[in-house]
Design a protein around this motif. Sequence first.
Motif, PDB file in Angstrom:
ATOM      1  N   VAL A 180       3.128   8.303 -10.164  1.00 54.04           N
ATOM      2  CA  VAL A 180       4.468   7.804 -10.501  1.00 54.04           C
ATOM      3  C   VAL A 180       5.297   8.966 -11.048  1.00 54.04           C
ATOM      4  CG1 VAL A 180       5.827   6.151 -11.838  1.00 54.04           C
ATOM      5  CG2 VAL A 180       3.529   5.535 -11.042  1.00 54.04           C
ATOM      6  N   GLU A 181       6.360   9.300 -10.360  1.00 52.14           N
ATOM      7  CA  GLU A 181       7.204  10.420 -10.765  1.00 52.14           C
ATOM      8  C   GLU A 181       8.455   9.929 -11.491  1.00 52.14           C
ATOM      9  OE1 GLU A 181       8.137  12.909  -7.480  1.00 52.14           O
ATOM     10  OE2 GLU A 181       6.038  13.436  -7.071  1.00 52.14           O
ATOM     11  N   THR A 182       8.889  10.715 -12.481  1.00 50.87           N
ATOM     12  CA  THR A 182      10.124  10.431 -13.204  1.00 50.87           C
ATOM     13  C   THR A 182      11.234  11.310 -12.663  1.00 50.87           C
ATOM     14  OG1 THR A 182       8.928   9.861 -15.232  1.00 50.87           O
ATOM     15  CG2 THR A 182      11.263  10.417 -15.460  1.00 50.87           C
ATOM     16  N   MET A 183      12.308  10.687 -12.239  1.00 49.19           N
ATOM     17  CA  MET A 183      13.493  11.414 -11.795  1.00 49.19           C
ATOM     18  C   MET A 183      14.488  11.353 -12.948  1.00 49.19           C
ATOM     19  SD  MET A 183      12.262  12.093  -8.897  1.00 49.19           S
ATOM     20  CE  MET A 183      13.633  12.854  -8.027  1.00 49.19           C
ATOM     21  N   SER A 184      14.586  12.440 -13.684  1.00 46.89           N
ATOM     22  CA  SER A 184      15.356  12.455 -14.928  1.00 46.89           C
ATOM     23  C   SER A 184      16.767  11.906 -14.750  1.00 46.89           C
ATOM     24  CB  SER A 184      15.421  13.887 -15.469  1.00 46.89           C
ATOM     25  OG  SER A 184      16.094  13.911 -16.713  1.00 46.89           O
ATOM     26  N   ARG A 232       0.838  -1.195   0.000  1.00 45.01           N
ATOM     27  CA  ARG A 232       0.000   0.000   0.000  1.00 45.01           C
ATOM     28  C   ARG A 232       0.874   1.246   0.000  1.00 45.01           C
ATOM     29  NH1 ARG A 232      -2.844  -3.520   3.477  1.00 45.01           N
ATOM     30  NH2 ARG A 232      -5.003  -3.913   2.809  1.00 45.01           N
ATOM     31  N   ARG A 233       0.513   2.202  -0.834  1.00 38.80           N
ATOM     32  CA  ARG A 233       1.196   3.500  -0.850  1.00 38.80           C
ATOM     33  C   ARG A 233       0.424   4.453  -1.760  1.00 38.80           C
ATOM     34  NH1 ARG A 233       6.036   4.930   1.022  1.00 38.80           N
ATOM     35  NH2 ARG A 233       6.912   6.905   0.303  1.00 38.80           N
ATOM     36  N   ALA A 234       0.327   5.720  -1.326  1.00 40.42           N
ATOM     37  CA  ALA A 234      -0.281   6.784  -2.131  1.00 40.42           C
ATOM     38  C   ALA A 234      -1.670   6.414  -2.653  1.00 40.42           C
ATOM     39  CB  ALA A 234       0.640   7.132  -3.305  1.00 40.42           C
ATOM     40  N   GLY A 235      -2.453   5.738  -1.817  1.00 41.88           N
ATOM     41  CA  GLY A 235      -3.809   5.364  -2.216  1.00 41.88           C
ATOM     42  C   GLY A 235      -3.873   4.114  -3.079  1.00 41.88           C
ATOM     43  N   ILE A 236      -2.730   3.492  -3.334  1.00 42.29           N
ATOM     44  CA  ILE A 236      -2.674   2.291  -4.158  1.00 42.29           C
ATOM     45  C   ILE A 236      -2.589   1.068  -3.255  1.00 42.29           C
ATOM     46  CG2 ILE A 236      -1.333   1.016  -5.884  1.00 42.29           C
ATOM     47  CD1 ILE A 236      -0.238   3.741  -6.800  1.00 42.29           C
ATOM     48  N   ILE A 274       7.400   6.304  -6.481  1.00 45.76           N
ATOM     49  CA  ILE A 274       6.089   6.668  -5.949  1.00 45.76           C
ATOM     50  C   ILE A 274       6.375   7.272  -4.576  1.00 45.76           C
ATOM     51  CG2 ILE A 274       3.830   5.862  -5.173  1.00 45.76           C
ATOM     52  CD1 ILE A 274       4.000   3.646  -7.221  1.00 45.76           C
ATOM     53  N   PRO A 275       6.421   8.583  -4.481  1.00 47.09           N
ATOM     54  CA  PRO A 275       6.845   9.230  -3.211  1.00 47.09           C
ATOM     55  C   PRO A 275       5.794   9.079  -2.112  1.00 47.09           C
ATOM     56  CG  PRO A 275       6.138  10.869  -4.814  1.00 47.09           C
ATOM     57  CD  PRO A 275       6.107   9.556  -5.533  1.00 47.09           C
ATOM     58  N   ASP A 335       9.288   1.464  -1.484  1.00 47.92           N
ATOM     59  CA  ASP A 335       8.854   2.255  -0.322  1.00 47.92           C
ATOM     60  C   ASP A 335       9.284   3.717  -0.422  1.00 47.92           C
ATOM     61  OD1 ASP A 335       7.491   2.520   2.087  1.00 47.92           O
ATOM     62  OD2 ASP A 335       9.272   2.102   3.297  1.00 47.92           O
ATOM     63  N   GLY A 336       9.062   4.304  -1.588  1.00 50.09           N
ATOM     64  CA  GLY A 336       9.344   5.725  -1.778  1.00 50.09           C
ATOM     65  C   GLY A 336      10.689   6.028  -2.383  1.00 50.09           C
ATOM     66  N   ALA A 337      11.578   5.049  -2.435  1.00 46.16           N
ATOM     67  CA  ALA A 337      12.906   5.269  -3.024  1.00 46.16           C
ATOM     68  C   ALA A 337      12.816   5.274  -4.551  1.00 46.16           C
ATOM     69  CB  ALA A 337      13.879   4.191  -2.564  1.00 46.16           C
ATOM     70  N   VAL A 338      13.813   5.852  -5.172  1.00 42.08           N
ATOM     71  CA  VAL A 338      13.862   5.886  -6.632  1.00 42.08           C
ATOM     72  C   VAL A 338      14.321   4.526  -7.151  1.00 42.08           C
ATOM     73  CG1 VAL A 338      14.926   6.955  -8.657  1.00 42.08           C
ATOM     74  CG2 VAL A 338      14.360   8.352  -6.652  1.00 42.08           C
ATOM     75  N   VAL A 339      13.616   4.019  -8.159  1.00 37.06           N
ATOM     76  CA  VAL A 339      13.948   2.725  -8.757  1.00 37.06           C
ATOM     77  C   VAL A 339      14.507   2.960 -10.152  1.00 37.06           C
ATOM     78  CG1 VAL A 339      13.084   0.460  -9.439  1.00 37.06           C
ATOM     79  CG2 VAL A 339      12.059   1.650  -7.485  1.00 37.06           C
ATOM     80  N   PRO A 340      15.760   2.597 -10.411  1.00 34.70           N
ATOM     81  CA  PRO A 340      16.340   2.790 -11.751  1.00 34.70           C
ATOM     82  C   PRO A 340      15.599   1.978 -12.802  1.00 34.70           C
ATOM     83  CG  PRO A 340      18.048   2.339 -10.122  1.00 34.70           C
ATOM     84  CD  PRO A 340      16.739   2.042  -9.462  1.00 34.70           C
ATOM     85  N   ALA A 341      15.564   2.493 -14.020  1.00 35.87           N
ATOM     86  CA  ALA A 341      14.927   1.774 -15.123  1.00 35.87           C
ATOM     87  C   ALA A 341      15.592   0.418 -15.335  1.00 35.87           C
ATOM     88  CB  ALA A 341      14.995   2.611 -16.394  1.00 35.87           C
ATOM     89  N   GLU A 342      16.914   0.355 -15.102  1.00 33.21           N
ATOM     90  CA  GLU A 342      17.636  -0.906 -15.273  1.00 33.21           C
ATOM     91  C   GLU A 342      17.127  -1.974 -14.316  1.00 33.21           C
ATOM     92  OE1 GLU A 342      19.002   2.016 -14.810  1.00 33.21           O
ATOM     93  OE2 GLU A 342      20.021   2.463 -16.716  1.00 33.21           O
ATOM     94  N   HIS A 343      16.765  -1.560 -13.097  1.00 35.51           N
ATOM     95  CA  HIS A 343      16.241  -2.517 -12.113  1.00 35.51           C
ATOM     96  C   HIS A 343      14.881  -3.029 -12.561  1.00 35.51           C
ATOM     97  CE1 HIS A 343      15.448  -4.292  -8.142  1.00 35.51           C
ATOM     98  NE2 HIS A 343      14.209  -3.848  -8.319  1.00 35.51           N
TER      99      HIS A 343
END
Length: 218
Positions: free
Chosen positions: A207-211, A128-132, A217-218, A165-173
């Motif tokens: 879902v936010e993109t960190m360029s 669960r996070r951000a209403g999801i 998902i903060p 859990d709010g951390a940034v997930v690389p596209a490679e992962h």
Amino acid sequence: MRVLVVEDERMLADAIAEWLREETHAVDTAHDGEAALERIAVNDYDVVVLDRDLPLVHGDDVCRELVESASTARVLMLTAAAEIGDRVTGLSLGADDYLAKPFAFPELAARVLALGRRSRPAAPPVLRRAGITLDPARREVFRNGRYVPLSKKEFAVLAELLLADGAVVPAEHLLEKAWDEHADPFTSAVRLTILKLRRKLGEPPVVETMSGVGYQIP
């Protein structure tokens, strides 16, 4: 999750892989112990479904190599050797679970899911996070009480984002965990899947993109 199926009977290996893909896992296959060790050296697997009687390198030796390398992958031995002594030997080699042939595919899938949870830091059975709300067992997603129908890849990507859990997930992962070894590392599949996921989850965007870094998902 990323799963490796090691089984020398190709039809059975393909059937297991297809069943697990229906469960939204990314699945690779190998048909002998040598090929299995090559894939394990390159890819970060959550679970290895391992036949014991393999050509070139025996399944027992593959299991030993996994244990000695301190791999976090969990091992499910899948074999026709069903006597108690065989099970004890398999578990003593470092296998985490043991399933005798013939087996039921739903049981295999449930065991793989349970082992996959153990390969990572403890996570709640429902994310669960951000209403999801994401239920891995039922493969259901809700946003603020509204059911969200997702494709297998969209579900897998969302699960990885929630597990962070709010951390940034690389596209490679995401590519590593949601696609198999045939995925092109330069593909736009992750970006397109994120775009579809945003659209289906609705407003406000979650879902936010960190360029240049990844997604969160903060």
